[in-house]
Design an enzyme around this catalytic site. Structure first.
Site, PDB file in Angstrom:
ATOM      1  N   GLU A 116      11.006  13.907  -0.904  1.00  0.00           N
ATOM      2  CA  GLU A 116       9.932  13.189  -1.589  1.00  0.00           C
ATOM      3  C   GLU A 116       8.550  13.697  -1.161  1.00  0.00           C
ATOM      4  OE1 GLU A 116       9.878  11.080  -3.958  1.00  0.00           O
ATOM      5  OE2 GLU A 116       8.225   9.666  -3.739  1.00  0.00           O
ATOM      6  N   ARG A 136       2.105   1.982  14.906  1.00  0.00           N
ATOM      7  CA  ARG A 136       1.733   1.740  13.517  1.00  0.00           C
ATOM      8  C   ARG A 136       2.191   0.342  13.111  1.00  0.00           C
ATOM      9  NH1 ARG A 136       5.735   5.611  10.039  1.00  0.00           N
ATOM     10  NH2 ARG A 136       4.524   4.758   8.345  1.00  0.00           N
ATOM     11  N   THR A 165       5.352  27.292   4.385  1.00  0.00           N
ATOM     12  CA  THR A 165       4.098  26.552   4.223  1.00  0.00           C
ATOM     13  C   THR A 165       2.942  27.383   4.770  1.00  0.00           C
ATOM     14  OG1 THR A 165       5.430  24.589   4.626  1.00  0.00           O
ATOM     15  CG2 THR A 165       3.064  24.279   4.537  1.00  0.00           C
ATOM     16  N   HIS A 187       0.844  -1.203   0.000  1.00  0.00           N
ATOM     17  CA  HIS A 187       0.000   0.000   0.000  1.00  0.00           C
ATOM     18  C   HIS A 187       0.879   1.252   0.000  1.00  0.00           C
ATOM     19  CE1 HIS A 187      -3.035   2.979   1.159  1.00  0.00           C
ATOM     20  NE2 HIS A 187      -2.236   3.332   2.159  1.00  0.00           N
ATOM     21  N   TYR A 199       7.766  16.641  -0.394  1.00  0.00           N
ATOM     22  CA  TYR A 199       7.481  17.890  -1.110  1.00  0.00           C
ATOM     23  C   TYR A 199       7.452  17.678  -2.616  1.00  0.00           C
ATOM     24  CZ  TYR A 199       7.511  20.036   3.343  1.00  0.00           C
ATOM     25  OH  TYR A 199       7.170  20.350   4.625  1.00  0.00           O
ATOM     26  N   SER A 228      12.836   6.265 -14.280  1.00  0.00           N
ATOM     27  CA  SER A 228      11.707   6.919 -14.930  1.00  0.00           C
ATOM     28  C   SER A 228      11.568   8.357 -14.451  1.00  0.00           C
ATOM     29  CB  SER A 228      10.430   6.128 -14.638  1.00  0.00           C
ATOM     30  OG  SER A 228       9.301   6.941 -14.727  1.00  0.00           O
ATOM     31  N   SER A 229      11.615   8.539 -13.112  1.00  0.00           N
ATOM     32  CA  SER A 229      11.416   9.874 -12.565  1.00  0.00           C
ATOM     33  C   SER A 229      12.575  10.803 -12.907  1.00  0.00           C
ATOM     34  CB  SER A 229      11.264   9.808 -11.047  1.00  0.00           C
ATOM     35  OG  SER A 229      10.027   9.243 -10.725  1.00  0.00           O
ATOM     36  N   TRP A 234       7.373   0.412   3.642  1.00  0.00           N
ATOM     37  CA  TRP A 234       7.830   1.093   2.423  1.00  0.00           C
ATOM     38  C   TRP A 234       9.204   1.723   2.598  1.00  0.00           C
ATOM     39  CZ3 TRP A 234       8.587   6.288   0.828  1.00  0.00           C
ATOM     40  CH2 TRP A 234       8.274   7.265   1.767  1.00  0.00           C
ATOM     41  N   ASP A 294       5.370  20.944 -27.317  1.00  0.00           N
ATOM     42  CA  ASP A 294       5.578  19.645 -26.665  1.00  0.00           C
ATOM     43  C   ASP A 294       6.633  19.828 -25.595  1.00  0.00           C
ATOM     44  OD1 ASP A 294       5.821  16.870 -26.051  1.00  0.00           O
ATOM     45  OD2 ASP A 294       5.252  16.355 -28.087  1.00  0.00           O
ATOM     46  N   HIS A 347      12.397  12.803   2.749  1.00  0.00           N
ATOM     47  CA  HIS A 347      11.685  14.036   3.061  1.00  0.00           C
ATOM     48  C   HIS A 347      11.493  14.953   1.860  1.00  0.00           C
ATOM     49  CE1 HIS A 347       9.190  16.158   5.747  1.00  0.00           C
ATOM     50  NE2 HIS A 347       9.555  17.218   5.076  1.00  0.00           N
ATOM     51  N   HIS A 377      14.324  14.472  10.912  1.00  0.00           N
ATOM     52  CA  HIS A 377      13.184  14.531  11.827  1.00  0.00           C
ATOM     53  C   HIS A 377      12.340  13.253  11.724  1.00  0.00           C
ATOM     54  CE1 HIS A 377      10.504  16.876   8.744  1.00  0.00           C
ATOM     55  NE2 HIS A 377      10.266  15.603   8.649  1.00  0.00           N
ATOM     56  N   HIS A 378      12.660  12.399  10.745  1.00  0.00           N
ATOM     57  CA  HIS A 378      12.039  11.066  10.705  1.00  0.00           C
ATOM     58  C   HIS A 378      12.799  10.101  11.602  1.00  0.00           C
ATOM     59  CE1 HIS A 378       9.441  11.948   7.169  1.00  0.00           C
ATOM     60  NE2 HIS A 378      10.391  12.823   6.928  1.00  0.00           N
ATOM     61  N   SER A 390      -3.063  26.573  -6.295  1.00  0.00           N
ATOM     62  CA  SER A 390      -2.804  27.969  -6.661  1.00  0.00           C
ATOM     63  C   SER A 390      -3.397  28.326  -8.020  1.00  0.00           C
ATOM     64  CB  SER A 390      -1.293  28.243  -6.685  1.00  0.00           C
ATOM     65  OG  SER A 390      -0.737  27.971  -5.426  1.00  0.00           O
ATOM     66  N   LYS A 438       1.883  30.084   2.374  1.00  0.00           N
ATOM     67  CA  LYS A 438       1.003  29.586   1.324  1.00  0.00           C
ATOM     68  C   LYS A 438      -0.437  29.487   1.830  1.00  0.00           C
ATOM     69  CE  LYS A 438       4.050  26.768  -1.554  1.00  0.00           C
ATOM     70  NZ  LYS A 438       3.861  27.442  -2.838  1.00  0.00           N
TER      71      LYS A 438
END
Lengths: 323, 547
Positions: free
Chosen positions: B257, B452, B330, B76, B259, B171-172, B141, B105, B255, B304-305, B270, B333
């Site tokens: 990731e 978790r 943040t 998941h 964002y 790919s990315s 994950w 294009d 991290h 911070h993780h 926006s 925004k």
């Protein structure tokens, strides 16, 4: 959406929220704050939590409140879809305010956290701590006391004493967490960690492993049993030794093989010849089997003897008859 | 003359209905392939989520075995991050960036096709791991060693996982290079940096962040693969390896990731909020620069993780302060978005409802993040259901709500027909109620002490009440997705959707200047861009001329 339907959806939403909130508020500590603290570190963590909760609640009410007010006040009503709103491109002073205000709030939160930090991360000075090594293991907790005693899953400590925990692991990462007695710390192979607590009252405090450690992660529960100093001394000098075999079986083997060896995730043990062959038993427990983890790779010879005695007396039901 | 044409284009199989999609290098078709593939994986990942919630509805091991639970949980997370959110952003970016900047294009159309097909391959590899010996990966994950090492995760599921991550990072990376080059070089006449749509700003930072963060992930999983298959000991402590290193490498990617997934969602909000408020965005520059600010600071907050890893008070303090710093842009925004609705003419079409829902829910996710940034409090709440609730308020309440806003908003541009408004609103309300029922109680579960990644729990009372509420919520959320599928089916299969004109929403940006759907070359001519809202300028000029 027609106005009526929208109003009903909002009413239902508000009603549900109110219902949930009321139900929760009725119960003691419904989960709106961390568990009721019974140790100084947990207590100071809770103080920091309340300070952050105060500021974030205020910001929450401000932002969501403004959003609701604007949504109601500036909704289209009878205006045509093409009608433009006020063509405001920004407002330097306002934007400066909502940049600086969060900075100030975060500074205040930061200062509070740093003021509370020493009382959370370090044990009180001039205390004579009891040093216990906590080993996370697939799938049990093992505790080593200063006098060499060892217990499984149940940590016995005297009330009011500072307990210094050295948290280690020999297989995968686990995480030590008894919510009432403070925050968590990972048990990492090759990276010993420290934490501490000082239980304010006698009682039993439960917790469980907080880092995914494999199949039985959810079963890896620990309890801290806080007693009087005298009861603690008796326990670690005598009871721990006599109970060791049982503790090993119940805390480790029974997870897969069942409380009476009747089998479960693992096979039925009641007629296994290994139970009466101490050498074979030791080899299996130290090295693991096909699917079995090496549960006893850090166990002492005394532990092996205790386990062999226990399983022979209490689990073994005799050789299978007739095959 | 007819013979000449036949000689110039001798291959006709490429024009077939299916073949033309297989060989396409058109950014719009690639974008649609991306979006539809990601939606397909979204449904698969959602089914896994409902399975997990059903297992947790009551204590015990009833629906999923503990082994299956760990597999489902790992798949998941991996699916939603790597096969849904990141690629669907690439899909929207592919479709919209050239149109928004007035280009024909992407800069490298063939590279673009390669990134899509690699993405599909990565997805197939990951999902084929259900058939691997020993089942899929089941170490979460993050795949922290030593749990993900061969000794503790035998079988090939973990190897499939590593292979899929490798393919998806390639790919990315290809996609990221394409976005950066396209945006820097191919903007139409007049489109200066400060006239660029905010979604394009977001895709530019998306590209840059991917380029910075992905190589670390590739390195980490390569080392893990070598440990598993080539006998190295990078992450085996008993042989001198260091598993804290993996945590650093994973989160140095992990991290940014967050964002990488969130910034394009912010960009969509926006674009959508101003159109349905009939106003310009409040503080264009602040919103654009805060995007860059978030991207920069996102590379300084990874540990911070890892507050419960035991890094020491010094490092913990640094990462707490940097994490709080990132809250400032943040916050800018959020306040600017709220101010965008101020004194507007608010039109509550489905995209606007989802955008407002995003604002309400993402605010919640941002605020619960402050508890996690304060590391002594993090020691209490991290790795519990509190953090599960927190990141779903960001990733689902925030990012997925923005995605649904974007889907409803750009659907007529992509497919030429309007989605039904009544079904769209039903989707929104079901999802809003279902989402909150699912994830609000999870905050409380975490504070009560539920960790978790557990397949069951051993406490009654509130634990059961909250878990059951959460499961009911997940059912309502699943229903909302079903309504969306019905809406799409009704619009296209039954052809009940109204045909869309070029600009059904009276929008501001250039993609609405092209036909819906746009022709292969996008535009015959592009108007000179004199502001950040070229289409509104055009409408005003036409109104002036006709009066």
């Amino acid at each position: 959406m027609p106005c009526g339907l929208r109003r009903i959806s909002v009413l239902v939403l508000v009603g549900l929220t109110a219902l949930v909130t009321a139900g929760v508020a009725a119960a003691a500590n419904g989960g709106f704050t961390p568990a009721a603290p019974d140790s100084p570190n947990a207590r100071h963590t809770l103080t920091a939590y309340y300070v952050i909760l105060g500021f974030t609640s205020a910001i929450f009410v401000l932002v969501e409140g403004l959003l609701v007010v604007f949504v109601v006040k500036y909704r289209r009503r009878e205006r045509p879809r093409t009608a433009e709103g006020a063509q405001v491109h920004g407002h330097a002073r306002l934007e400066l305010i909502w940049t600086v205000m969060p900075v100030i709030i975060l500074c205040v939160i930061g200062i509070v956290v740093f003021l509370e930090l020493p009382k959370i991360s370090s044990a009180p000075a001039a205390s004579d701590p009891i040093h216990v090594t906590v080993e996370g293991h697939q799938y049990y907790w093992q505790f080593d006391y200063p006098n060499g005693a060892r217990t499984i899953n149940d940590l016995y400590v005297p009330q009011g004493a500072v307990v210094d925990l050295r948290v280690v692991s020999n297989d995968v990462i686990h995480s030590w967490w008894i919510p009432d007695l403070g925050g968590k710390i990972q048990a990492i192979p090759g990276h010993p960690n420290h934490t501490w607590f000082k239980a304010d009252r006698e009682g039993t405090f439960v917790g469980q492993c907080a880092e995914l450690c494999g199949l039985y992660h959810a079963a890896m529960q620990a309890q801290v049993v806080v007693t009087s100093r005298a009861a603690y001394e008796t326990y670690v000098t005598t009871t721990a030794k006599t109970d060791l075999g049982k503790a090993e079986y119940v805390g480790s083997c029974a997870t897969c093989h069942g409380m009476n060896g009747q089998g479960g995730y693992g096979p039925n043990l009641q007629s296994s010849p290994l139970l009466v062959q101490p050498a074979g038993l030791e080899q299996r427990v130290r090295q693991g089997g096909v699917k079995m983890p090496a549960v006893g790779d850090t166990w002492t010879a005394a532990q092996m003897q205790a386990l062999a005695r226990y399983v022979k007396a209490h689990v073994y039901k005799g050789a299978a008859s007739g095959g | 003359m007819a013979v000449d044409v036949a000689q110039t284009y001798p291959v006709t199989w490429k024009n077939g209905r299916i073949a033309s999609w297989l060989v396409t290098v058109d950014h719009k078709r690639i974008g649609i392939l991306y979006v539809l593939t990601a939606l397909f994986f979204f449904v698969l990942g959602g089914i896994l989520a409902v399975l997990m919630r059903s297992q947790l509805a009551t204590p015990g091991e009833k629906l999923l075995t503990k082994n299956a639970y760990n597999e489902v949980m790992t798949m998941h997370g991996t699916t939603m991050v790597f096969l849904v959110i990141v690629p669907i952003m690439a899909g929207f970016g592919n479709y919209l960036v050239p149109l928004m900047i007035g280009a024909r294009d992407m800069a490298f159309p063939r590279l673009n096709a390669l990134s899509y097909w690699l993405y599909l391959l990565g997805g197939v590899v990951l999902w084929s791991s259900w058939f691997a010996t020993g089942g899929t990966a089941r170490a979460g994950w993050w795949s922290y060693p030593t749990l993900s090492e061969l000794q503790f995760s035998p079988g090939h599921g973990q190897d499939y996982w590593i292979l899929a991550i490798h393919i998806l990072t390639l790919s990315s990376l290809a996609g990221a290079i394409n976005f950066v080059v396209t945006i820097v070089n191919m903007r139409t006449r007049g489109m200066s940096w400060m006239r660029m749509p905010l979604f394009v700003w977001a895709m530019l930072t998306y590209g840059i962040l991917l380029l910075v963060a992905l190589p670390t992930l590739s390195a980490a999983v390569t080392m893990l693969l070598l440990d598993r298959q080539a006998g190295t000991h990078f992450f085996i402590p008993s042989e001198g390896g260091n598993i804290v290193l993996y945590q650093h490498m994973f989160w140095f990617f992990g991290h940014p990731e967050v964002y990488i997934m969130a910034l394009p969602a912010f960009g969509m909000i926006s674009e959508i909020l101003p159109v349905f408020s009939r106003k310009p965005i409040f503080g264009y520059k602040a919103v654009a620069f805060s995007t860059i600010g978030i991207a920069f600071f996102s590379m300084l907050v990874w540990a911070h993780h890892m507050f419960t890893t035991g890094l020491g008070v010094g490092l913990d303090s640094f990462f707490m302060i940097s994490s709080m710093v990132i809250a400032v842009p943040t916050g800018i925004k959020i306040f600017n978005w709220v101010a965008t609705t101020w004194r507007g003419n608010l039109i509550f079409d489905t995209p606007m409802l989802f955008a407002l829902g995003f604002l309400a829910l993402f605010t919640m996710g941002g605020l619960s993040g402050i508890f996690l940034a304060a590391f002594p409090v993090d020691w209490q709440v991290n790795d519990s259901y509190y953090v599960v609730a927190h990141f779903h308020y960001v990733a689902f309440g925030g990012i997925a709500f923005a995605l649904f806003a974007g889907l409803h908003y750009w659907w007529p541009k992509m497919f030429g027909r309007m989605l039904d408004e009544r079904l769209g609103k039903l989707t929104f309300w079901l999802m809003f109620v279902g989402f909150n029922l699912t994830f609000l109680p999870q905050h409380m579960l975490g504070l009560l002490g539920m960790p978790r990644r557990v397949y069951t729990y051993h406490h009654g009372g509130l634990w059961e009440a909250y878990n059951l509420t959460s499961t009911i919520g997940s059912g309502i959320t699943a229903l909302s997705v079903l309504v969306f599928v019905v809406n799409v089916w009704r619009t296209h299969m039954l052809r009940m959707g109204v045909r869309a004109g070029n600009d059904p929403w009276l929008a501001d940006t250039l993609e609405w200047y092209a036909a819906s759907p746009p022709p292969p070359q996008n535009f015959d001519a592009v108007p000179y861009v004199a502001s950040a809202r070229p289409l509104r300028d055009l409408r005003l000029r036409l109104a002036e001329e006709s009066s």
